[in-house]
Design a protein around this motif. Structure first.
Motif, PDB file in Angstrom:
ATOM      1  N   GLN A   1     100.706   8.521  47.849  1.00  0.00           N
ATOM      2  CA  GLN A   1     101.885   8.344  47.006  1.00  0.00           C
ATOM      3  C   GLN A   1     101.533   7.639  45.698  1.00  0.00           C
ATOM      4  N   ILE A   2     100.678   6.627  45.778  1.00  0.00           N
ATOM      5  CA  ILE A   2     100.266   5.907  44.571  1.00  0.00           C
ATOM      6  C   ILE A   2      99.560   6.853  43.602  1.00  0.00           C
ATOM      7  N   ILE A   3      98.608   7.625  44.113  1.00  0.00           N
ATOM      8  CA  ILE A   3      97.830   8.511  43.242  1.00  0.00           C
ATOM      9  C   ILE A   3      98.701   9.624  42.678  1.00  0.00           C
ATOM     10  N   VAL A   4      99.593  10.180  43.502  1.00  0.00           N
ATOM     11  CA  VAL A   4     100.495  11.226  43.025  1.00  0.00           C
ATOM     12  C   VAL A   4     101.341  10.719  41.866  1.00  0.00           C
ATOM     13  N   ASN A   5     101.859   9.516  41.989  1.00  0.00           N
ATOM     14  CA  ASN A   5     102.700   8.962  40.935  1.00  0.00           C
ATOM     15  C   ASN A   5     101.910   8.767  39.643  1.00  0.00           C
ATOM     16  N   LEU A   6     100.703   8.226  39.740  1.00  0.00           N
ATOM     17  CA  LEU A   6      99.894   7.977  38.555  1.00  0.00           C
ATOM     18  C   LEU A   6      99.450   9.276  37.900  1.00  0.00           C
ATOM     19  N   VAL A   7      99.062  10.258  38.691  1.00  0.00           N
ATOM     20  CA  VAL A   7      98.636  11.539  38.123  1.00  0.00           C
ATOM     21  C   VAL A   7      99.823  12.265  37.492  1.00  0.00           C
ATOM     22  N   GLY A   8     100.996  12.196  38.143  1.00  0.00           N
ATOM     23  CA  GLY A   8     102.177  12.804  37.553  1.00  0.00           C
ATOM     24  C   GLY A   8     102.494  12.224  36.188  1.00  0.00           C
ATOM     25  N   ASN A   9     102.395  10.902  36.055  1.00  0.00           N
ATOM     26  CA  ASN A   9     102.609  10.265  34.757  1.00  0.00           C
ATOM     27  C   ASN A   9     101.556  10.705  33.747  1.00  0.00           C
ATOM     28  N   ALA A  10     100.305  10.755  34.174  1.00  0.00           N
ATOM     29  CA  ALA A  10      99.218  11.120  33.266  1.00  0.00           C
ATOM     30  C   ALA A  10      99.437  12.519  32.695  1.00  0.00           C
ATOM     31  N   ILE A  11      99.803  13.463  33.543  1.00  0.00           N
ATOM     32  CA  ILE A  11     100.040  14.828  33.077  1.00  0.00           C
ATOM     33  C   ILE A  11     101.256  14.885  32.163  1.00  0.00           C
ATOM     34  N   LYS A  12     102.288  14.123  32.515  1.00  0.00           N
ATOM     35  CA  LYS A  12     103.508  14.119  31.710  1.00  0.00           C
ATOM     36  C   LYS A  12     103.236  13.688  30.268  1.00  0.00           C
ATOM     37  N   PHE A  13     102.361  12.694  30.102  1.00  0.00           N
ATOM     38  CA  PHE A  13     102.141  12.126  28.768  1.00  0.00           C
ATOM     39  C   PHE A  13     100.871  12.643  28.083  1.00  0.00           C
ATOM     40  N   THR A  14     100.293  13.712  28.605  1.00  0.00           N
ATOM     41  CA  THR A  14      99.095  14.297  28.005  1.00  0.00           C
ATOM     42  C   THR A  14      99.434  15.669  27.440  1.00  0.00           C
TER      43      THR A  14
ATOM     44  N   ALA B   1      85.616  -2.025  53.397  1.00  0.00           N
ATOM     45  CA  ALA B   1      85.188  -1.296  52.208  1.00  0.00           C
ATOM     46  C   ALA B   1      86.250  -1.470  51.132  1.00  0.00           C
ATOM     47  N   VAL B   2      85.851  -1.892  49.954  1.00  0.00           N
ATOM     48  CA  VAL B   2      86.769  -2.067  48.839  1.00  0.00           C
ATOM     49  C   VAL B   2      86.545  -0.919  47.870  1.00  0.00           C
ATOM     50  N   LEU B   3      87.584  -0.135  47.628  1.00  0.00           N
ATOM     51  CA  LEU B   3      87.477   1.020  46.750  1.00  0.00           C
ATOM     52  C   LEU B   3      88.232   0.782  45.454  1.00  0.00           C
ATOM     53  N   GLN B   4      87.659   1.275  44.361  1.00  0.00           N
ATOM     54  CA  GLN B   4      88.320   1.266  43.063  1.00  0.00           C
ATOM     55  C   GLN B   4      88.735   2.689  42.730  1.00  0.00           C
ATOM     56  N   PHE B   5      89.976   2.854  42.297  1.00  0.00           N
ATOM     57  CA  PHE B   5      90.500   4.161  41.911  1.00  0.00           C
ATOM     58  C   PHE B   5      90.860   4.151  40.427  1.00  0.00           C
ATOM     59  N   PHE B   6      90.642   5.285  39.771  1.00  0.00           N
ATOM     60  CA  PHE B   6      90.915   5.401  38.342  1.00  0.00           C
ATOM     61  C   PHE B   6      91.647   6.719  38.073  1.00  0.00           C
ATOM     62  N   VAL B   7      92.722   6.640  37.303  1.00  0.00           N
ATOM     63  CA  VAL B   7      93.399   7.841  36.803  1.00  0.00           C
ATOM     64  C   VAL B   7      93.382   7.748  35.284  1.00  0.00           C
TER      65      VAL B   7
ATOM     66  N   ILE C   1     111.286   7.996  24.639  1.00  0.00           N
ATOM     67  CA  ILE C   1     110.462   8.391  25.783  1.00  0.00           C
ATOM     68  C   ILE C   1     111.311   9.062  26.852  1.00  0.00           C
ATOM     69  N   ASN C   2     112.491   8.491  27.106  1.00  0.00           N
ATOM     70  CA  ASN C   2     113.344   9.034  28.163  1.00  0.00           C
ATOM     71  C   ASN C   2     113.804  10.444  27.842  1.00  0.00           C
ATOM     72  N   ARG C   3     114.219  10.676  26.604  1.00  0.00           N
ATOM     73  CA  ARG C   3     114.744  11.988  26.248  1.00  0.00           C
ATOM     74  C   ARG C   3     113.645  13.046  26.241  1.00  0.00           C
ATOM     75  N   LYS C   4     112.487  12.690  25.720  1.00  0.00           N
ATOM     76  CA  LYS C   4     111.406  13.675  25.587  1.00  0.00           C
ATOM     77  C   LYS C   4     110.698  13.934  26.902  1.00  0.00           C
ATOM     78  N   TYR C   5     110.453  12.856  27.683  1.00  0.00           N
ATOM     79  CA  TYR C   5     109.630  12.994  28.882  1.00  0.00           C
ATOM     80  C   TYR C   5     110.401  12.813  30.187  1.00  0.00           C
ATOM     81  N   GLY C   6     111.604  12.227  30.131  1.00  0.00           N
ATOM     82  CA  GLY C   6     112.367  12.012  31.354  1.00  0.00           C
ATOM     83  C   GLY C   6     111.899  10.792  32.120  1.00  0.00           C
ATOM     84  N   GLY C   7     112.514  10.570  33.295  1.00  0.00           N
ATOM     85  CA  GLY C   7     112.124   9.454  34.151  1.00  0.00           C
ATOM     86  C   GLY C   7     113.068   8.277  34.019  1.00  0.00           C
ATOM     87  N   THR C   8     112.929   7.338  34.964  1.00  0.00           N
ATOM     88  CA  THR C   8     113.815   6.170  34.997  1.00  0.00           C
ATOM     89  C   THR C   8     113.081   4.855  34.770  1.00  0.00           C
TER      90      THR C   8
END
Length: 330
Positions: free
Chosen positions: A53-66, A87-93, A119-126
């Motif tokens: 869920q975390i990664i989906v949200n971050l990737v969705g934002n990245a695509i929206k603003f690219t 094991a400690v993992l680092q994730f990057f989007v 931002i809201n009008r052009k890209y949407g979101g809350t």
């Protein structure tokens, strides 16, 4: 929330997210890739669902603003800490999108915060997505941050600890990479394979409309538990096209979407002729005041549920507006 601690493969999580977003990225002319550090163990113990869920949200934002010809990448690497058995993992989007001014970055993880009214009008979101990510990351014992430069791009990064299933976890032999282009369609089926329980309130054709992939996934999952498959549309224009081409019993309608919001889409559906104009339309919104409910009903919607969405509310509207049930309706 209940945190699950079960064995899972990080590679499958990233692959699933990449597969989910490739059609949208291809449609927008964006290159989407993912990469894993070859030293990451093949099996970790943790909550796969929350991580996804975390990664989906971050990737969705990245695509929206690219923009077109941009690049979005997902990566994970192992951060070895001496003396620790986990094991400690680092994730990057990373994205090559519009970027975030330095003086605004501290506001990003606050609820209902967007950096500028346009931002809201052009890209949407809350303005809820990053606040939810922060809560989920902290729930798992991690931390999240961002590095960004205006007109260059942004990198959202978070770190999470995971348990190891044994003392000698098997590492990957080589890093995993993928880059694919798939034909995109304006309406994508949200149906998943696998047996469903019997529809609780009789068979219905359902459509979920929301520009946020996390919100769509959550609602589709709740519907599946009640025995219903659902199609989804990513914006109002797609929802209108879907209703024109198929007969739906119910449409779950996000209110805040770019270009064509939920009120405009509802009005357009009600102007259609025949059966296409008649589905029950349920507003799904983060704004849950009495005045918001009245606006929804006045616009032609039938009912209202608030975000975050919970199963009892979904069950309530299905029961009330199912053509197979006779209930007192608002």
């Amino acid at each position: 929330m209940v945190i699950n601690r079960e064995p899972f493969d990080v590679r499958s999580v990233l692959n699933h997210v990449a597969e989910l977003f490739h059609p949208k990225a291809a449609e927008r002319g964006i290159r989407l890739t993912y990469e894993l550090d070859g030293s990451i163990p093949s099996t970790l113990i943790g909550d796969e669902g929350i991580l996804r869920q975390i990664i989906v949200n971050l990737v969705g934002n990245a695509i929206k603003f690219t923009g077109k010809d941009g690049h979005v990448s997902i990566s994970a690497k192992l951060d070895k800490i001496p003396g620790r058995s986990d094991a400690v993992l680092q994730f990057f989007v990373r994205d090559t999108g519009i970027g975030i001014p330095a003086d605004k970055q501290s506001q990003l993880f606050q609820s209902f915060t967007q950096l500028h009214p346009t931002i809201n009008r052009k890209y949407g979101g809350t303005g809820l997505g990053l606040a939810i990510c922060k809560k989920l990351v902290e729930l798992l014992g991690g931390a999240i941050g961002v590095d960004s430069q205006v007109n260059v791009g942004s990198t959202f990064h978070f770190v999470l600890p995971f348990e190891l299933p044994g003392e000698s976890p098997a590492p990957y032999s080589v890093p995993e990479k993928t880059q694919r282009s798939k034909p995109a369609s304006s309406l994508v089926s949200g149906r998943e394979s696998g047996a469903l329980p019997s529809p609780k309130f009789g068979p219905m054709k359902l459509l979920v409309t929301d520009d946020n992939p996390v919100n769509r996934l959550l609602l589709i999952t709740l519907l599946k538990k009640l025995g219903y498959e659902a199609d989804y549309a990513e914006n109002g224009a797609e929802a209108l096209q879907a209703v024109r081409s198929d007969t739906y019993d119910m449409v779950f309608m996000d209110l805040q979407m770019p270009e064509m919001d939920g009120f405009e889409t509802t009005a357009a559906i009600r102007r259609l002729k025949g059966e296409a104009s008649r589905p029950a339309i349920v507003a799904v919104t983060a704004f849950a005041q009495k005045e918001d409910m009245q606006m929804c009903l006045a616009s032609g919607m039938n009912d209202f549920i608030s975000k975050p969405v919970f199963a009892p509310e979904v069950e309530r509207v299905l029961k009330i507006w199912s053509p197979h049930c006779k209930q007192d309706r608002i």
